[in-house]
Design a protein around this motif. Sequence first.
Motif, mmCIF file in Angstrom:
data_model
loop_
_atom_site.group_PDB
_atom_site.id
_atom_site.type_symbol
_atom_site.label_atom_id
_atom_site.label_comp_id
_atom_site.label_asym_id
_atom_site.label_seq_id
_atom_site.Cartn_x
_atom_site.Cartn_y
_atom_site.Cartn_z
ATOM 1 N N ASP A 33 0.852 -1.191 0.000
ATOM 2 C CA ASP A 33 0.000 0.000 0.000
ATOM 3 C C ASP A 33 0.886 1.239 0.000
ATOM 4 O OD1 ASP A 33 -3.240 0.224 1.052
ATOM 5 O OD2 ASP A 33 -2.054 2.061 0.954
ATOM 6 N N ILE A 34 0.332 2.340 -0.566
ATOM 7 C CA ILE A 34 1.093 3.596 -0.520
ATOM 8 C C ILE A 34 0.962 4.270 0.848
ATOM 9 C CG2 ILE A 34 1.260 4.368 -2.944
ATOM 10 C CD1 ILE A 34 -1.467 5.700 -2.625
ATOM 11 N N ARG A 38 -1.018 2.724 7.231
ATOM 12 C CA ARG A 38 -1.835 1.521 7.121
ATOM 13 C C ARG A 38 -0.968 0.262 7.197
ATOM 14 N NH1 ARG A 38 -7.378 1.560 3.587
ATOM 15 N NH2 ARG A 38 -8.581 1.492 5.481
ATOM 16 N N ASN A 87 -8.693 2.106 -4.112
ATOM 17 C CA ASN A 87 -9.930 2.898 -4.064
ATOM 18 C C ASN A 87 -10.416 3.199 -5.474
ATOM 19 O OD1 ASN A 87 -7.627 3.719 -2.352
ATOM 20 N ND2 ASN A 87 -9.236 4.542 -1.079
ATOM 21 N N THR A 88 -11.741 3.209 -5.600
ATOM 22 C CA THR A 88 -12.348 3.626 -6.868
ATOM 23 C C THR A 88 -13.432 4.650 -6.537
ATOM 24 O OG1 THR A 88 -13.757 1.654 -6.693
ATOM 25 C CG2 THR A 88 -11.906 1.517 -8.200
ATOM 26 N N SER A 108 -3.023 4.465 -12.007
ATOM 27 C CA SER A 108 -1.618 4.618 -11.587
ATOM 28 C C SER A 108 -1.051 3.265 -11.166
ATOM 29 C CB SER A 108 -1.472 5.692 -10.507
ATOM 30 O OG SER A 108 -1.676 5.149 -9.248
ATOM 31 N N LYS A 126 -9.813 -6.634 -8.238
ATOM 32 C CA LYS A 126 -10.580 -6.944 -7.015
ATOM 33 C C LYS A 126 -11.487 -5.764 -6.690
ATOM 34 C CE LYS A 126 -10.604 -10.619 -4.428
ATOM 35 N NZ LYS A 126 -11.796 -11.416 -4.673
HETATM 36 P P1 NAI Z 1 -9.875 1.031 1.124
HETATM 37 O O1 NAI Z 1 -9.924 2.500 0.931
HETATM 38 O O2 NAI Z 1 -10.069 0.470 2.489
HETATM 39 O O3 NAI Z 1 -8.485 0.443 0.583
HETATM 40 C C1 NAI Z 1 -7.867 0.839 -0.596
HETATM 41 C C2 NAI Z 1 -6.374 0.963 -0.329
HETATM 42 O O4 NAI Z 1 -5.694 1.152 -1.569
HETATM 43 C C3 NAI Z 1 -5.987 2.159 0.547
HETATM 44 O O5 NAI Z 1 -5.315 1.692 1.703
HETATM 45 C C4 NAI Z 1 -5.062 3.010 -0.346
HETATM 46 O O6 NAI Z 1 -4.028 3.647 0.373
HETATM 47 C C5 NAI Z 1 -4.559 1.978 -1.327
HETATM 48 N N1 NAI Z 1 -4.099 2.526 -2.602
HETATM 49 C C6 NAI Z 1 -4.713 3.400 -3.441
HETATM 50 N N2 NAI Z 1 -3.984 3.605 -4.554
HETATM 51 C C7 NAI Z 1 -2.872 2.845 -4.424
HETATM 52 C C8 NAI Z 1 -1.733 2.612 -5.257
HETATM 53 N N3 NAI Z 1 -1.621 3.225 -6.454
HETATM 54 N N4 NAI Z 1 -0.779 1.769 -4.811
HETATM 55 C C9 NAI Z 1 -0.898 1.148 -3.615
HETATM 56 N N5 NAI Z 1 -1.952 1.312 -2.795
HETATM 57 C C10 NAI Z 1 -2.937 2.144 -3.193
HETATM 58 O O7 NAI Z 1 -10.958 0.425 0.122
HETATM 59 P P2 NAI Z 1 -11.717 -0.996 0.206
HETATM 60 O O8 NAI Z 1 -12.934 -0.891 1.040
HETATM 61 O O9 NAI Z 1 -10.724 -2.055 0.517
HETATM 62 O O10 NAI Z 1 -12.221 -1.112 -1.284
HETATM 63 C C11 NAI Z 1 -11.346 -1.382 -2.350
HETATM 64 C C12 NAI Z 1 -12.187 -1.713 -3.551
HETATM 65 O O11 NAI Z 1 -12.969 -2.875 -3.299
HETATM 66 C C13 NAI Z 1 -13.175 -0.624 -3.955
HETATM 67 O O12 NAI Z 1 -13.266 -0.633 -5.356
HETATM 68 C C14 NAI Z 1 -14.478 -1.101 -3.369
HETATM 69 O O13 NAI Z 1 -15.567 -0.617 -4.108
HETATM 70 C C15 NAI Z 1 -14.356 -2.608 -3.510
HETATM 71 N N6 NAI Z 1 -15.136 -3.384 -2.544
HETATM 72 C C16 NAI Z 1 -15.254 -3.006 -1.246
HETATM 73 C C17 NAI Z 1 -15.977 -3.785 -0.354
HETATM 74 C C18 NAI Z 1 -16.110 -3.363 1.069
HETATM 75 O O14 NAI Z 1 -16.918 -3.979 1.771
HETATM 76 N N7 NAI Z 1 -15.373 -2.404 1.552
HETATM 77 C C19 NAI Z 1 -16.624 -5.029 -0.751
HETATM 78 C C20 NAI Z 1 -16.392 -5.363 -2.118
HETATM 79 C C21 NAI Z 1 -15.691 -4.554 -2.972
#
Ligand code: NAI
Length: 480
Positions: A33-34, A38, A87-88, A108, A126
């Motif tokens: 993760d960036i 975290r 994140n999206t 990115s 994912k």
């Molecule tokens: P989150 O915000 O908890 O985690 C995303 C992570 O990606 C963050 O820690 C961020 O720092 C990291 N990140 C962003 N850009 C990056 C990069 N270029 N390189 C490395 N790390 C990077 O989000 P969450 O909840 O895990 O969701 C992720 C995806 O999964 C979203 O598309 C969401 O819609 C989907 N999703 C979420 C669910 C949920 O219950 N939260 C269930 C099913 C799908």
Amino acid sequence: MVKICCIGAGYVGGPTMAVIALNCPSIEVVVVDISVTRISAWNSDQLPIYEPGLNEVVKQCKGRNLFFSTDIEKHVSEADIIFVSVNTPTKTRGLGAGKAADLTYWESAARMIADVSKSNKIVVEKSTVPVKTAEAIERILTHNSKGIKYQILSNPEFLAEGTAIQDLFKPDRVLIGGRETPDGLKAIQALKDVYAHWVPEDRIITTNLWSAELSKLAANAFLAQRISSVNAMSALCEATGADVSQVSHAVGKDSRIGPKFLNASVGFGGSCFQKDILNLVYICECNGLAEVANYWKQVIKVNDYQKNRFVNRVVSSMFNTVAGKKIGIMGFAFKKDTGDTRETPAMDVCKGLLGDKARLSIYDPQVTADQIQRDLTMNKFDWDHPIHLQPMSPTGVKQVSIAWDAYEASKDAHALCILTEWDEFKTLDYRRIFDNMQKPAFVFDGRNVVNVEMLRDIGFIVYSIGKPLDPWLKNMPAVA
Ligand code: NAI
């Protein structure tokens, strides 16, 4: 040894990879993760997210075949399979603002994969993404490929927060979408082999890429639609004297409908439902399907209506003003058993009450004071960015204080609003709470968790969503 790297150590990346690592001791899993904070939290004893059972799973495999790191490029370049779980967010400006998905983080990540890869890779979506994202990602990767072959798979995640670990151990289904070419089928099989360590084969569904992407949006839209349907019924129940729990029970007994997701509440929240429906709406509009877009838009409108209706009930019941009155807010997370507050209905309810100049004392067993203040001062959609890129408010909201427990939150309050269905709210000492509140003492139950009769016997005026109205409320101004 097969190596998996997951980009994004959030609510999805962390738990999903922990369960893969636990079930596949022969696979090395690294989550990158960036966000340095975290990753540090994942490497400490205080995990960055609260999820029942997660600690135990992580403990068993961290340092064995599960690792958390900020060295993104190294682990991406070494991996055979790369999951992207970043994140999206919803776009806030430009084309499609307020609806379309912002794929900045995804793009990115894809460019970085292309930059650092030295061997063939399977790249797995994912994150929930708009239909045809895989095609865009494929273009980015192949245009920068330097002879390296990439296979893109869509493997949307269906876990629900609060029950993520049990959902991951026993998924209803695992969905894998891929290209129907020999290389595509090989990649699908490679991912199937990972899940086959613990998921029965008949639960692993394979489709083409677009069907998999659309299935995720469709599943969330259907789930949210059920909640809006029962919430719409709750308004009608209040107007007519029916009891929404009885209606839900009767409706859910129909085996074609089923009993799940039929609880009336103050509204749905969470990071996905609204965002995914907005995405679906945008895709429909882009394809000239205005009627279909409007149909799904209504699910969100009813959700907003339900939150407004709740705020109006509170204000109108309390002599049409809450200015200067203390209101105890019970629960801030978007549902029980999670500390996640993304799109929580509590945020809109609190903002509505603050708009009427209430003083709020907020208690949630899992949400930090800092998070609550951040949520109440953040602009719409800003929450869905990596934590270190979220704007921080220099000052919190003055009329808000954070309480250590429900008793502190309710002391000297005029009303309580129950906004998350935490189990502990069912068994509070409501007699003690009543004795310490201003009179008349109100309870507005946005999750239908309290025993209404018992509370009325104590002396409370109680509003419960979709239930026959307290005589007090009947005489108050009509609610929009
Ligand atoms: P989150 O915000 O908890 O985690 C995303 C992570 O990606 C963050 O820690 C961020 O720092 C990291 N990140 C962003 N850009 C990056 C990069 N270029 N390189 C490395 N790390 C990077 O989000 P969450 O909840 O895990 O969701 C992720 C995806 O999964 C979203 O598309 C969401 O819609 C989907 N999703 C979420 C669910 C949920 O219950 N939260 C269930 C099913 C799908």
